[in-house]
Design a protein around this motif. Structure first.
Motif, PDB file in Angstrom:
ATOM      1  N   UNK A  85       1.020  -0.982   0.196  1.00 43.15           N
ATOM      2  CA  UNK A  85       0.376   0.005   0.316  1.00 43.15           C
ATOM      3  C   UNK A  85       0.480   1.069  -0.209  1.00 43.15           C
ATOM      4  N   UNK A  86       2.164   1.363   0.370  1.00 39.60           N
ATOM      5  CA  UNK A  86       3.138   2.066   0.378  1.00 39.60           C
ATOM      6  C   UNK A  86       3.104   2.535  -0.260  1.00 39.60           C
ATOM      7  N   UNK A  87       3.847   1.276  -1.863  1.00 38.62           N
ATOM      8  CA  UNK A  87       3.843   1.536  -3.054  1.00 38.62           C
ATOM      9  C   UNK A  87       3.542   1.966  -3.862  1.00 38.62           C
ATOM     10  N   UNK A  88       1.985   1.743  -3.871  1.00 36.60           N
ATOM     11  CA  UNK A  88       1.060   1.926  -4.287  1.00 36.60           C
ATOM     12  C   UNK A  88       0.713   3.487  -4.428  1.00 36.60           C
ATOM     13  N   UNK A  89       1.284   4.090  -3.401  1.00 41.87           N
ATOM     14  CA  UNK A  89       0.597   5.098  -2.920  1.00 41.87           C
ATOM     15  C   UNK A  89      -0.969   4.970  -2.006  1.00 41.87           C
ATOM     16  N   UNK A  90      -1.449   4.323  -1.897  1.00 42.08           N
ATOM     17  CA  UNK A  90      -2.757   3.851  -0.805  1.00 42.08           C
ATOM     18  C   UNK A  90      -1.946   4.370   0.718  1.00 42.08           C
TER      19      UNK A  90
END
Length: 267
Positions: A85-90
């Protein structure tokens, strides 16, 4: 969205423009979204009496948000989902005793370290699970998170991997106590807190196993350098004025985890 109003020939025209950076967006929304497990004593867990989310990193992030004039929205997730979720910007950030490693720094940005520790082993109190050193892990059942650095160490020494889906500390520790598993390799301070929380269980911290000095920081997306700058500046203030030391003492039985420990590492 940022609204710009232009006036031409007596008419007003409104143009909507995107924020110039993720930090601009966070400031405009006034909220920092932070992933954490809610199941990890003593860094992120729910208080038994109040049911409120608390813990060392939870309270560090709350103070960080207050100083940055941002609301903190915690989202409780499993470790792998949190990082995705951090990687995808969520998520804007993850706070869950995440160690600074070469593999992780290839994928994420880490804040200034807020916790220093080292690895230890939780074993059965009556026989130390038949383990004298890390070499004795071969054939033992090691419980933990599959993607953690500690489980990789267990695999490297030949242990049989036993994983759980964001289970509570009590489940991990009880399984060692009753012999369903043999050992948990983990951070010393988290292990110490967990063992102390369940005195009725047949578990202890191994007296002779110390390894892998570690640093823990808050994690942000690689593209969020401006956010990281703001976070590091504020964490620097919190380290200098003793705030992080005070929070540490509250959750780690008086210990200051912001100071590097002096250990004799196992070969």
């Amino acid at each position: 969205m940022t609204a710009l109003t232009l006036t031409a020939c007596g008419e007003e025209e409104t143009i909507e423009t995107e924020p110039s950076s993720e930090w601009d967006r966070i400031q405009e929304e006034g909220t920092l979204t932070v992933g954490t497990s809610g199941t990890l004593l003593a860094t992120s867990y729910r208080d038994e009496e109040s049911g409120e989310l608390t813990g060392f990193e939870v309270e560090v992030v709350r103070e960080l948000g207050e100083r940055l004039d941002l609301e903190i929205e915690f989202r409780e997730l499993g470790f792998d989902e949190m990082l995705t979720s951090v990687s995808t910007g969520q998520l804007d950030m993850a706070a869950n005793d995440i160690e600074v490693t070469e593999d992780m720094t290839d994928q994420f940005l880490f804040s200034t370290p807020i916790k220093y520790s080292y690895g230890t082993a939780v074993v059965r109190k009556d026989d130390l699970s038949g383990i004298e050193s890390l070499e004795d892990l071969e054939g033992k059942k090691a419980a933990g998170v599959s993607t953690s650095v500690y489980m990789q160490i267990a695999r490297d020494y030949g242990a049989e991997e036993v994983t759980y889906d964001n289970a509570t500390n009590e489940i991990y520790l009880r399984d060692v106590s009753i012999g369903r598993t043999d050992v948990i390799l983990n951070d010393y301070y988290l292990s110490k807190f967990g063992v102390a929380a369940f005195p009725e269980l047949n578990i202890t911290i191994h007296p002779d196993i110390q390894y892998l000095p570690s640093e823990v920081g808050l994690v942000v997306n690689q593209d969020n350098e401006e956010l990281l700058e703001q976070v590091n500046e504020t964490l620097g203030e919190m380290l200098s004025d003793g705030t992080i030391s005070e929070i540490s003492a509250e959750f780690f039985d008086g210990a200051d985890v912001s100071v590097e420990p002096d250990i004799e590492e196992e070969n």
